[in-house]
Design a protein around this motif. Structure first.
Motif, PDB file in Angstrom:
ATOM      1  N   VAL A   1      68.439  44.172  27.433  1.00  0.00           N
ATOM      2  CA  VAL A   1      67.695  44.113  26.169  1.00  0.00           C
ATOM      3  C   VAL A   1      67.730  42.692  25.625  1.00  0.00           C
ATOM      4  N   PHE A   2      66.669  42.309  24.941  1.00  0.00           N
ATOM      5  CA  PHE A   2      66.712  41.093  24.136  1.00  0.00           C
ATOM      6  C   PHE A   2      67.493  41.423  22.874  1.00  0.00           C
ATOM      7  N   SER A   3      68.382  40.531  22.491  1.00  0.00           N
ATOM      8  CA  SER A   3      69.330  40.823  21.403  1.00  0.00           C
ATOM      9  C   SER A   3      69.238  39.739  20.337  1.00  0.00           C
ATOM     10  N   TRP A   4      68.778  40.118  19.161  1.00  0.00           N
ATOM     11  CA  TRP A   4      68.589  39.163  18.082  1.00  0.00           C
ATOM     12  C   TRP A   4      69.892  38.969  17.313  1.00  0.00           C
ATOM     13  N   VAL A   5      70.308  37.725  17.190  1.00  0.00           N
ATOM     14  CA  VAL A   5      71.495  37.374  16.397  1.00  0.00           C
ATOM     15  C   VAL A   5      71.021  36.599  15.178  1.00  0.00           C
ATOM     16  N   ASP A   6      71.247  37.167  13.995  1.00  0.00           N
ATOM     17  CA  ASP A   6      70.846  36.519  12.753  1.00  0.00           C
ATOM     18  C   ASP A   6      71.682  35.261  12.518  1.00  0.00           C
ATOM     19  N   PRO A   7      71.081  34.195  11.968  1.00  0.00           N
ATOM     20  CA  PRO A   7      71.850  32.970  11.708  1.00  0.00           C
ATOM     21  C   PRO A   7      73.086  33.201  10.848  1.00  0.00           C
ATOM     22  N   ALA A   8      73.045  34.240   9.989  1.00  0.00           N
ATOM     23  CA  ALA A   8      74.182  34.523   9.108  1.00  0.00           C
ATOM     24  C   ALA A   8      75.240  35.393   9.785  1.00  0.00           C
ATOM     25  N   PHE A   9      74.914  35.900  10.962  1.00  0.00           N
ATOM     26  CA  PHE A   9      75.838  36.799  11.647  1.00  0.00           C
ATOM     27  C   PHE A   9      77.101  36.045  12.049  1.00  0.00           C
ATOM     28  N   GLY A  10      78.248  36.606  11.774  1.00  0.00           N
ATOM     29  CA  GLY A  10      79.500  36.010  12.204  1.00  0.00           C
ATOM     30  C   GLY A  10      80.168  35.099  11.194  1.00  0.00           C
ATOM     31  N   ARG A  11      79.583  34.950  10.002  1.00  0.00           N
ATOM     32  CA  ARG A  11      80.217  34.071   9.014  1.00  0.00           C
ATOM     33  C   ARG A  11      81.608  34.546   8.628  1.00  0.00           C
ATOM     34  N   SER A  12      81.814  35.851   8.732  1.00  0.00           N
ATOM     35  CA  SER A  12      83.123  36.404   8.370  1.00  0.00           C
ATOM     36  C   SER A  12      84.080  36.458   9.563  1.00  0.00           C
ATOM     37  N   GLU A  13      83.631  35.990  10.728  1.00  0.00           N
ATOM     38  CA  GLU A  13      84.480  36.008  11.916  1.00  0.00           C
ATOM     39  C   GLU A  13      85.638  35.022  11.740  1.00  0.00           C
ATOM     40  N   PRO A  14      86.899  35.510  11.819  1.00  0.00           N
ATOM     41  CA  PRO A  14      88.044  34.625  11.567  1.00  0.00           C
ATOM     42  C   PRO A  14      88.324  33.635  12.700  1.00  0.00           C
ATOM     43  N   ASP A  15      87.938  33.975  13.929  1.00  0.00           N
ATOM     44  CA  ASP A  15      88.190  33.099  15.064  1.00  0.00           C
ATOM     45  C   ASP A  15      87.148  31.977  15.060  1.00  0.00           C
ATOM     46  N   GLU A  16      87.598  30.743  14.907  1.00  0.00           N
ATOM     47  CA  GLU A  16      86.662  29.617  14.778  1.00  0.00           C
ATOM     48  C   GLU A  16      85.824  29.415  16.037  1.00  0.00           C
ATOM     49  N   GLU A  17      86.436  29.620  17.201  1.00  0.00           N
ATOM     50  CA  GLU A  17      85.690  29.445  18.450  1.00  0.00           C
ATOM     51  C   GLU A  17      84.545  30.448  18.535  1.00  0.00           C
ATOM     52  N   ILE A  18      84.840  31.702  18.185  1.00  0.00           N
ATOM     53  CA  ILE A  18      83.804  32.735  18.214  1.00  0.00           C
ATOM     54  C   ILE A  18      82.762  32.468  17.134  1.00  0.00           C
ATOM     55  N   GLN A  19      83.195  32.042  15.964  1.00  0.00           N
ATOM     56  CA  GLN A  19      82.253  31.740  14.885  1.00  0.00           C
ATOM     57  C   GLN A  19      81.290  30.631  15.299  1.00  0.00           C
ATOM     58  N   ASP A  20      81.815  29.589  15.950  1.00  0.00           N
ATOM     59  CA  ASP A  20      80.954  28.501  16.421  1.00  0.00           C
ATOM     60  C   ASP A  20      79.960  29.013  17.469  1.00  0.00           C
ATOM     61  N   LEU A  21      80.428  29.896  18.340  1.00  0.00           N
ATOM     62  CA  LEU A  21      79.554  30.452  19.367  1.00  0.00           C
ATOM     63  C   LEU A  21      78.425  31.264  18.746  1.00  0.00           C
ATOM     64  N   LEU A  22      78.752  32.050  17.750  1.00  0.00           N
ATOM     65  CA  LEU A  22      77.737  32.871  17.084  1.00  0.00           C
ATOM     66  C   LEU A  22      76.717  31.999  16.359  1.00  0.00           C
ATOM     67  N   LYS A  23      77.187  30.942  15.710  1.00  0.00           N
ATOM     68  CA  LYS A  23      76.266  30.031  15.025  1.00  0.00           C
ATOM     69  C   LYS A  23      75.312  29.378  16.012  1.00  0.00           C
ATOM     70  N   ALA A  24      75.849  28.975  17.170  1.00  0.00           N
ATOM     71  CA  ALA A  24      75.031  28.298  18.181  1.00  0.00           C
ATOM     72  C   ALA A  24      74.076  29.253  18.888  1.00  0.00           C
ATOM     73  N   SER A  25      74.278  30.551  18.680  1.00  0.00           N
ATOM     74  CA  SER A  25      73.489  31.550  19.395  1.00  0.00           C
ATOM     75  C   SER A  25      72.496  32.271  18.501  1.00  0.00           C
ATOM     76  N   ALA A  26      72.246  31.739  17.312  1.00  0.00           N
ATOM     77  CA  ALA A  26      71.253  32.361  16.425  1.00  0.00           C
ATOM     78  C   ALA A  26      69.913  32.434  17.144  1.00  0.00           C
ATOM     79  N   GLY A  27      69.267  33.593  17.020  1.00  0.00           N
ATOM     80  CA  GLY A  27      67.986  33.786  17.687  1.00  0.00           C
ATOM     81  C   GLY A  27      68.092  34.838  18.771  1.00  0.00           C
ATOM     82  N   LEU A  28      67.305  34.668  19.826  1.00  0.00           N
ATOM     83  CA  LEU A  28      67.199  35.677  20.868  1.00  0.00           C
ATOM     84  C   LEU A  28      68.211  35.427  21.978  1.00  0.00           C
ATOM     85  N   ASN A  29      69.057  36.424  22.231  1.00  0.00           N
ATOM     86  CA  ASN A  29      70.054  36.405  23.288  1.00  0.00           C
ATOM     87  C   ASN A  29      69.763  37.546  24.257  1.00  0.00           C
TER      88      ASN A  29
END
Length: 262
Positions: free
Chosen positions: A73-101
């Motif tokens: 499936v194409f998976s949409w990640v909202d730019p705001a998704f993951g702001r509450s993620e405590p792990d900085e590495e994962i948070q950075d990954l989510l920010k860099a992945s905004a859009g279609l995954n």
């Protein structure tokens, strides 16, 4: 019955469940707005959208050949998704992945395929080896089979290391006609005794129309290396057509490699 091109659903990711810390791409189990769990491959990780393109093409070509692959499936990640993620590495990954995954349906309870435990019949093994030679997939070895057993059936996963020519585009036409020497390390090569039959079967199924239908699925926003998205699609199309037209070359290489093993 006329051929019906594949359709890929689009879902929106609503919850990050847990990381899968295998390899360098940091895929994760996520929940989407259809209430299903998916293994999400991030555009902001590792090889970026190239890995997603390889995953899409590899998975859908496998499906055309009758091999089992989790729904893609194409998976949409909202730019705001993951702001509450405590792990900085994962948070950075989510920010860099905004859009279609890209996501693959999570096969709950599946176990990694072990060639010492589960024998695979020669036709199935031959077809998988043929496909991986076509895709130039270097990542189906005894160390990392990228296959799962689920409900007593073999499922293929993770084609992101395929089509490695597209990381540089150097001499792509020449590469499209090269044998695939890493096949010597393929986990199923010892069982692949019907490569000639698999070649004939696969060449019949993967005609230009069907190749085109798969390549056309690639979203424009993932095709950034050339002046137009269509130009890049045409190269993928031609690369695959060239390899199929000269498949006797990589089949012969696989047969030689297998003879050296057994």
């Amino acid at each position: 019955m006329s051929y019906r091109p594949p359709e890929i659903r689009t879902v929106t990711i609503i919850r990050y469940v847990t990381p899968l810390r295998e390899g360098g791409s940091l895929p994760a189990i996520v929940e989407a707005d259809d209430n299903f769990l998916y293994v999400l491959k991030f555009r902001g990780a590792g090889q970026g959208v190239k890995a997603l393109i390889a995953e899409l093409i590899g998975g859908e070509l496998a499906r055309l050949l009758g091999l089992r692959v989790p729904e893609i499936v194409f998976s949409w990640v909202d730019p705001a998704f993951g702001r509450s993620e405590p792990d900085e590495e994962i948070q950075d990954l989510l920010k860099a992945s905004a859009g279609l995954n890209l996501g693959l349906h999570y096969l709950s309870g599946a176990i990694t395929y072990d060639p010492l435990v589960t024998p695979i019949d020669s036709r199935l093994a031959s077809l998988i080896v043929w496909l991986d030679c076509l895709l130039m997939n270097v990542d189906r070895t005894p160390r990392n089979t990228n296959m799962l057993m689920w409900h007593k059936q073999l499922w293929l996963i993770d084609h992101g290391a395929s089509l490695y020519f597209h990381h540089t585009w150097d001499n792509w036409e020449e590469q499209s006609r090269r044998p695939f020497r890493p096949v010597k390390d393929h986990v199923l090569l010892p069982q692949a005794t019907e490569l000639t039959t698999a070649d004939a079967e696969a060449r019949t199924i993967l005609n230009p129309e069907r190749i085109r239908s798969i390549v056309s699925l690639i979203p424009d926003e993932w095709l950034l290396d050339f002046e137009t998205a269509e130009e890049q699609r045409q190269i993928y199309q031609q690369f695959l057509e060239n390899r199929i037209a000269t498949s006797d070359m990589f089949v012969q290489e696989a047969q030689y490699a297998r003879e050296a093993l057994v």
